[in-house]
Scaffold this motif. Sequence first.
Motif, PDB file in Angstrom:
ATOM      1  N   GLN A 113       0.675  -1.256  -0.090  1.00 31.65           N
ATOM      2  CA  GLN A 113      -0.012  -0.019   0.151  1.00 31.65           C
ATOM      3  C   GLN A 113       0.906   1.236   0.027  1.00 31.65           C
ATOM      4  O   GLN A 113       2.027   1.255   0.841  1.00 31.65           O
ATOM      5  N   THR A 114       0.480   2.122  -1.013  1.00 30.57           N
ATOM      6  CA  THR A 114       1.179   3.377  -0.784  1.00 30.57           C
ATOM      7  C   THR A 114       0.173   4.553  -0.700  1.00 30.57           C
ATOM      8  O   THR A 114      -0.774   4.704  -1.130  1.00 30.57           O
ATOM      9  N   TYR A 115       0.741   5.535   0.255  1.00 30.17           N
ATOM     10  CA  TYR A 115      -0.151   6.626   0.518  1.00 30.17           C
ATOM     11  C   TYR A 115       0.527   7.959   0.021  1.00 30.17           C
ATOM     12  O   TYR A 115       1.556   7.932   0.497  1.00 30.17           O
ATOM     13  N   ASN A 116      -0.175   8.856   0.093  1.00 30.99           N
ATOM     14  CA  ASN A 116       0.346  10.405  -0.120  1.00 30.99           C
ATOM     15  C   ASN A 116       1.444  10.431  -1.045  1.00 30.99           C
ATOM     16  O   ASN A 116       2.207  11.156  -1.133  1.00 30.99           O
ATOM     17  N   ASP A 117       1.464   9.624  -2.198  1.00 22.15           N
ATOM     18  CA  ASP A 117       2.535   9.693  -3.197  1.00 22.15           C
ATOM     19  C   ASP A 117       1.918  10.730  -4.423  1.00 22.15           C
ATOM     20  O   ASP A 117       0.871  10.422  -4.837  1.00 22.15           O
ATOM     21  N   LYS A 118       2.641  11.833  -4.320  1.00 24.49           N
ATOM     22  CA  LYS A 118       2.308  12.794  -5.419  1.00 24.49           C
ATOM     23  C   LYS A 118       2.417  12.253  -6.779  1.00 24.49           C
ATOM     24  O   LYS A 118       1.835  12.850  -7.532  1.00 24.49           O
ATOM     25  N   LYS A 119       3.289  11.438  -6.913  1.00 21.86           N
ATOM     26  CA  LYS A 119       3.283  10.837  -8.423  1.00 21.86           C
ATOM     27  C   LYS A 119       2.307  10.026  -8.876  1.00 21.86           C
ATOM     28  O   LYS A 119       1.670  10.081  -9.861  1.00 21.86           O
ATOM     29  N   GLY A 120       1.951   8.901  -8.115  1.00 20.89           N
ATOM     30  CA  GLY A 120       0.880   7.785  -8.381  1.00 20.89           C
ATOM     31  C   GLY A 120      -0.216   7.907  -7.552  1.00 20.89           C
ATOM     32  O   GLY A 120      -1.162   6.874  -7.630  1.00 20.89           O
ATOM     33  N   GLY A 121      -0.428   8.792  -6.362  1.00 24.32           N
ATOM     34  CA  GLY A 121      -1.438   8.493  -5.613  1.00 24.32           C
ATOM     35  C   GLY A 121      -1.498   7.373  -4.744  1.00 24.32           C
ATOM     36  O   GLY A 121      -0.472   6.880  -4.542  1.00 24.32           O
ATOM     37  N   ASP A 122      -2.733   7.097  -4.001  1.00 22.94           N
ATOM     38  CA  ASP A 122      -2.755   6.053  -3.115  1.00 22.94           C
ATOM     39  C   ASP A 122      -2.776   4.659  -3.898  1.00 22.94           C
ATOM     40  O   ASP A 122      -3.855   4.795  -5.045  1.00 22.94           O
ATOM     41  N   VAL A 123      -2.055   3.696  -3.625  1.00 24.23           N
ATOM     42  CA  VAL A 123      -2.063   2.373  -4.407  1.00 24.23           C
ATOM     43  C   VAL A 123      -2.161   1.036  -3.481  1.00 24.23           C
ATOM     44  O   VAL A 123      -1.537   1.094  -2.518  1.00 24.23           O
ATOM     45  N   ASP A 124      -3.099   0.135  -3.710  1.00 20.55           N
ATOM     46  CA  ASP A 124      -3.028  -0.719  -3.107  1.00 20.55           C
ATOM     47  C   ASP A 124      -2.834  -2.126  -4.231  1.00 20.55           C
ATOM     48  O   ASP A 124      -3.693  -2.097  -5.298  1.00 20.55           O
ATOM     49  N   SER A 125      -1.928  -2.857  -3.932  1.00 19.17           N
ATOM     50  CA  SER A 125      -1.752  -3.936  -4.798  1.00 19.17           C
ATOM     51  C   SER A 125      -0.959  -5.223  -3.871  1.00 19.17           C
ATOM     52  O   SER A 125      -0.893  -5.215  -2.644  1.00 19.17           O
ATOM     53  N   MET A 126      -0.862  -6.246  -4.588  1.00 18.39           N
ATOM     54  CA  MET A 126      -0.127  -7.300  -4.189  1.00 18.39           C
ATOM     55  C   MET A 126       1.248  -7.712  -4.948  1.00 18.39           C
ATOM     56  O   MET A 126       1.290  -7.230  -6.274  1.00 18.39           O
ATOM     57  N   ALA A 127       2.106  -8.454  -4.138  1.00 17.71           N
ATOM     58  CA  ALA A 127       3.562  -8.741  -4.710  1.00 17.71           C
ATOM     59  C   ALA A 127       3.923  -9.980  -4.367  1.00 17.71           C
ATOM     60  O   ALA A 127       3.488 -10.470  -3.413  1.00 17.71           O
ATOM     61  N   THR A 128       5.002 -10.550  -4.866  1.00 16.13           N
ATOM     62  CA  THR A 128       5.718 -11.497  -4.656  1.00 16.13           C
ATOM     63  C   THR A 128       6.870 -11.469  -3.689  1.00 16.13           C
ATOM     64  O   THR A 128       7.366 -12.576  -3.291  1.00 16.13           O
ATOM     65  N   TYR A 129       7.141 -10.284  -3.425  1.00 18.19           N
ATOM     66  CA  TYR A 129       8.315 -10.110  -2.548  1.00 18.19           C
ATOM     67  C   TYR A 129       8.162  -9.023  -1.636  1.00 18.19           C
ATOM     68  O   TYR A 129       7.398  -7.951  -2.126  1.00 18.19           O
ATOM     69  N   MET A 130       8.996  -8.876  -0.738  1.00 20.07           N
ATOM     70  CA  MET A 130       9.236  -7.646   0.093  1.00 20.07           C
ATOM     71  C   MET A 130      10.526  -7.391   0.109  1.00 20.07           C
ATOM     72  O   MET A 130      11.317  -8.191   0.200  1.00 20.07           O
ATOM     73  N   ALA A 131      11.018  -6.078  -0.226  1.00 24.34           N
ATOM     74  CA  ALA A 131      12.416  -5.651  -0.344  1.00 24.34           C
ATOM     75  C   ALA A 131      12.849  -4.830   0.752  1.00 24.34           C
ATOM     76  O   ALA A 131      12.215  -3.869   0.977  1.00 24.34           O
ATOM     77  N   ILE A 132      13.925  -5.072   1.553  1.00 27.93           N
ATOM     78  CA  ILE A 132      14.309  -4.351   2.755  1.00 27.93           C
ATOM     79  C   ILE A 132      15.562  -4.089   2.662  1.00 27.93           C
ATOM     80  O   ILE A 132      16.602  -5.100   2.305  1.00 27.93           O
TER      81      ILE A 132
END
Length: 160
Positions: A113-132
């Motif tokens: 989930q992405t919030y307050n992104d000036k470029k892409g807005g709020d986005v909810d999606s699913m992925a196959t990995y988490m990068a840290i």
Amino acid sequence: MNKFTLSLRMSLFLSLSLILMAFTAHSLLDEQLVYIQKKLSEHHDNEHSGEQIKRYELNVTNNGFCRYKRYYLSGKIEYFSFNLVKFKDLDYYGTDKNGQLYLRTKGEDVIVQTYNDKKGGDVDSMATYMAIPLKNIEPQDLSDLLDRLVKTNAQLLAQK
């Protein structure tokens, strides 16, 4: 009468042993989860990404969820979460000084989930990995982390 008493003692001993083993398994799981969170937190790299991270939250909960939230100086917030039951493998790209740890899942099991992104807005999606992003991590630490994640995955699957 003597056989009855012996049988009663044995069944009581067996019951007590099973109860103690159940508590031991739970404490082993808690120990694994604490180790995973500790390693990820102590090696986390705030400076690695292009944008500056104001702060982050990295939690591994006692019910097996791995949650990672980044707060950027620009106001953007990124949130990643998955259940360690879905853990498949990990990859590390970089050096012992810094790099990216990819926690891979069996399918599209990572909530993004992405919030307050000036470029892409709020986005909810699913992925196959988490990068840290990580820094100052030795190959032995990565190997230990993988072992703990695999053991945690097996323990969580056994609880279901």
